[in-house]
Design an enzyme around this catalytic site. Structure first.
Site, mmCIF file in Angstrom:
data_model
loop_
_atom_site.group_PDB
_atom_site.id
_atom_site.type_symbol
_atom_site.label_atom_id
_atom_site.label_comp_id
_atom_site.label_asym_id
_atom_site.label_seq_id
_atom_site.Cartn_x
_atom_site.Cartn_y
_atom_site.Cartn_z
ATOM 1 N N GLU A 156 -1.171 2.491 -4.667
ATOM 2 C CA GLU A 156 -1.827 1.505 -3.814
ATOM 3 C C GLU A 156 -3.351 1.687 -3.804
ATOM 4 O O GLU A 156 -4.087 0.717 -3.874
ATOM 5 C CB GLU A 156 -1.257 1.627 -2.389
ATOM 6 C CG GLU A 156 -1.826 0.665 -1.371
ATOM 7 C CD GLU A 156 -1.429 -0.787 -1.645
ATOM 8 O OE1 GLU A 156 -0.593 -1.015 -2.529
ATOM 9 O OE2 GLU A 156 -1.987 -1.680 -0.975
ATOM 10 N N ASP A 157 -3.806 2.915 -3.735
ATOM 11 C CA ASP A 157 -5.226 3.156 -3.462
ATOM 12 C C ASP A 157 -6.042 3.719 -4.621
ATOM 13 O O ASP A 157 -7.243 3.917 -4.486
ATOM 14 C CB ASP A 157 -5.364 4.121 -2.266
ATOM 15 C CG ASP A 157 -4.867 3.491 -0.978
ATOM 16 O OD1 ASP A 157 -4.767 2.252 -0.940
ATOM 17 O OD2 ASP A 157 -4.564 4.232 -0.028
#
Ligand code: MN
Length: 726
Positions: free
Chosen positions: A83-84
């Site tokens: 996600e990051d």
């Protein structure tokens, strides 16, 4: 600003923790996940200004405290990488293998589900989450650890985010933790959520709780000593822990019971952790001998564990200075389960793999089902409509523990057909959780279903009422249809062979004859068996067959022998058939020759059944007609109305009204206003100022008739309106 953190120390703690409960765990995997996470998150910071890596480490640490397996802890380290950071699921798969990449992917997807969205979508989101959980319980455990750490460090978030996340935690994640039996985690999540949702109240309650702890501290210590002394005297080693009810629990009690903090009795609790179950009961005896128990407060969750596996003995006593203290007595194992629920149950196989096939998988899903039912109370914004959506499925288990999903109201019939058509056709009943139940039993989530079959048993018409799934319904209908065509075939053969016999023809010879085969070919009929079915259903008359086989003269000679009366009757029938053909589907066909029975006058909308007459096709009766109920069962056929473009059906109504000028005109007008034809009417006075009017009318269907009866009943002066069947 943030204090410098030595992340390596935290990491070593995790390894030590894991080794303590699982010496054979794959520590290399955990190390590799940590190193990778550190690499890809490098340079990222949290809102607090701390290195981002703090978060995955904390999550992995929480997972280690839950005593989870190495892949779960590795997933804790990796859960935000996709996600990051620039890392992809494919990268994770290449480095860590498919199991971990699947977990990371699932956690990433779960994190994207927004439970604060539009209401219709929420139910769908819950379903998605449930599916993820059903697939691998570790997904939700990682997510819960992630949520806990985010809640613990939420002071750095903007206020609106704090509220949104706290509400979601309270509505969704805390109940899940509860349902998984993770009491500690649930309470932590709830307390943190309340802190952000009602900061002032939280502050006040926390202060009061602290104060209470101070004022009662000495008394509680005394109680601990006293009990411990007694226990040691009898050789029982115990761990005693005093605690004050969690702030969130206090808040809930105040809300539910509409009381003030000071009015809550069971704020103080003393946990006694012993080694064996007999010791639990012994300890209870000592507690009751030392202090006066409060009546009605004893609960034996050892004998009767809660749904989430919680086990403990609870009793409340009146302690020194009149303080009420709740004792919670349990074994060490029960204590672990009370705190960590499912995680405490974790089974390890060699190599630290989770045995997902074991009983636990079964249990937690069962608990989750229960939680689904409970959602109504914490989730204010989830209104009843959505809850219905939720409740619309039941999840049951096969004897092997596999999960199956069914629409609400489904019965063992649905289950049986989901296994195999043959199992469905032969099923006579079921064992639900070991107990025999009838086929109409409505399955409940968590039930274990075992189908009982019997050779030679067949589906019956009633089963259509029990079945909820389209699969089961289709299979039952198919069976009934086949059964009917077998019956029709027998009847058809019987009719045809009688007719052949009348003309002195031998059936077996006829079936081999050229004329017969030519007849079949001209009608596109496969063989004599198909012909029997057609005759049985009345699609062809036996006479038509014979007519094709014999020379005209022979037929005419025979016809002369028949009485005139008979041929008139058959002409009338033929006319009736022509009119009614196509209005009713019989046994799945809509071109069967039918006539509507005069005894019960069925109209479209009535429940109907076909009756095979000898040589006159199929007569349609209403299902409850006494004549057909008394008839030969084997000659009944399924029938349904074929409503498209059907002509009106004739039926009769009787209107009793006051004998008053103009009223009959009113009645007639209403009948024609509703587009109903009056075919025949008779009206006569029956004295006492009353009149009986019998109408024979043409009506579309039952609904049409019902609206007519309703309209007529409203006319002033009309006493009663009834459909008549004489
Ligand atoms: Mn995270």
């Amino acid at each position: 600003m943030a204090e410098p953190v030595n992340l390596n120390i935290r990491f070593e703690d995790i390894l030590t923790e894991v080794e303590s409960y699982n010496p054979s765990a794959d520590l290399d995997l955990i190390r590799k996940a940590y190193v990778y996470s550190a690499k890809v998150h490098q340079g990222q910071t949290r809102r607090s200004g701390e290195p981002y890596l703090i978060h995955p480490i904390a999550v992995a640490h929480i997972l280690a405290k839950m005593h989870l397996d190495a892949p779960s802890i590795a997933t804790g380290f990796l859960h935000d990488t996709v996600e990051d950071t620039l890392a992809t699921v494919e990268d994770i798969k290449q480095i860590f293998g498919p199991q971990i990449s699947k977990l990371v992917d699932a956690v990433t997807k779960l994190s994207k589900i927004n439970f604060n969205t539009k209401e219709q979508r929420q139910a769908e989101n819950f379903r998605k989450m449930f599916m993820a959980m059903a697939d691998d319980i570790r997904v939700i455990l990682v997510k819960l650890a992630d949520r806990l750490h985010n809640m613990q460090t939420m002071q750095h978030m903007p206020e609106d985010k704090q509220i949104l996340i706290s509400q979601e935690t309270l509505d969704i994640y805390a109940p899940i933790a509860g349902r998984l039996g993770m009491q500690e985690l649930k309470l932590d999540l709830e307390n943190l959520a309340l802190k952000y949702l009602k900061p002032q109240l939280w502050e006040t309650l926390s202060e009061k709780a602290d104060e209470l702890q101070k004022t009662t501290g000495k008394s509680i210590e005394e109680m601990k000593l006293k009990l411990n002394e007694k226990l040691l005297e009898y050789g029982i080693k115990a761990d005693l822990q005093a605690r004050i009810k969690h702030v969130y629990s206090i808040f809930r009690k105040m809300e539910e019971q509409h009381v003030e903090f000071e009015q809550i009795y069971d704020l103080l609790a003393l946990r006694v952790i012993v080694n064996t179950i007999p010791q639990c009961y012994e300890t209870l005896g000592f507690v009751h001998s030392l202090w006066k128990p409060v009546p009605g407060r004893f609960k034996d969750y050892i004998g009767m564990p809660k749904m989430n596996n919680y086990q403990s003995l609870h009793t409340t006593v009146i302690g020194p200075k009149g303080y009420r203290v709740e004792f919670q007595i349990r074994t060490k194992e029960m204590h672990e389960i009370a705190d960590w629920g499912i995680a405490a149950h974790w089974n390890y196989k060699e190599g630290g793999e989770i045995n997902l096939k074991d009983e636990m998988k079964f249990r937690w899903i069962r608990q989750f089902m229960e939680w689904q039912k409970d959602l109504s109370d914490p989730a204010e914004y989830l209104d009843t409509v959505k809850l219905d959506l939720f409740a619309s499925d039941v999840y049951v288990f096969t004897p092997k523990g596999d999960i199956r999903e069914f629409p609400a109201g489904s019965t063992p019939v649905d289950f049986a057909y989901s296994v195999h058509t043959e199992v469905g056709n032969k099923c006579v009943g079921a064992r639900v959780n070991g107990k025999l139940v009838p086929l109409r039993y409505r399955m409940k989530s968590g039930d274990t279903i075992e189908i009982v079959t019997q050779e030679g048993h067949h589906p019956s018409r009633d089963w259509l009422k029990y079945a909820q799934t389209s699969r089961a319904k289709a299979k039952i209908r198919q069976y009934l249809r086949e059964e009917q065509s077998t019956r029709a075939s027998k009847l058809g053969q019987d009719l045809l062979e009688k007719e052949l016999d009348r003309y002195g023809l031998s059936p077996s010879k006829t079936y081999k004859g050229e004329a017969f085969l030519a007849f079949l070919k001209s009608r596109h009929i496969r063989d004599e068996h198909q012909l029997f079915v057609l005759v049985g259903y009345g699609k062809l008359s036996s006479h038509q067959v014979v007519a094709a086989l014999l020379p005209k003269e022979q037929l005419e000679e025979m016809a002369q022998k028949e009485t005139v009366k008979e041929s008139t009757i058959s002409r009338i029938f033929k006319k009736a058939f022509e009119r009614s053909r196509g209005r009713v589907r019989v046994g799945g066909f809509d071109d069967v020759m039918i006539s509507l029975a005069k005894c019960c006058n069925p109209i479209p909308g009535d429940s109907i059944v076909g009756f095979i007459t000898r040589g006159r096709g199929v007569t349609i009766h209403s299902s409850d007609c006494s004549k057909v109920l008394a008839s030969d069962k084997t000659r009944r056929l399924d029938a349904t109305w074929n409503l498209k473009g059907a002509d009106p059906t004739s039926t009769k109504i009787r209107v009793i009204c006051i004998d008053k000028p103009g009223l009959l005109a009113d009645i007639s007008r209403i009948i024609s206003d509703l587009d109903v034809n009056i075919n025949q009417a008779s009206c006569r006075s029956i004295g006492d100022q009353k009149m009986v009017n019998n109408f024979e009318i043409g009506i579309r269907d039952l609904k049409h008739l019902q609206s007519l009866i309703k309209a007529l009943s409203k006319v002033k002066g009309v006493i009663s309106v009834d459909r008549t069947r004489d």
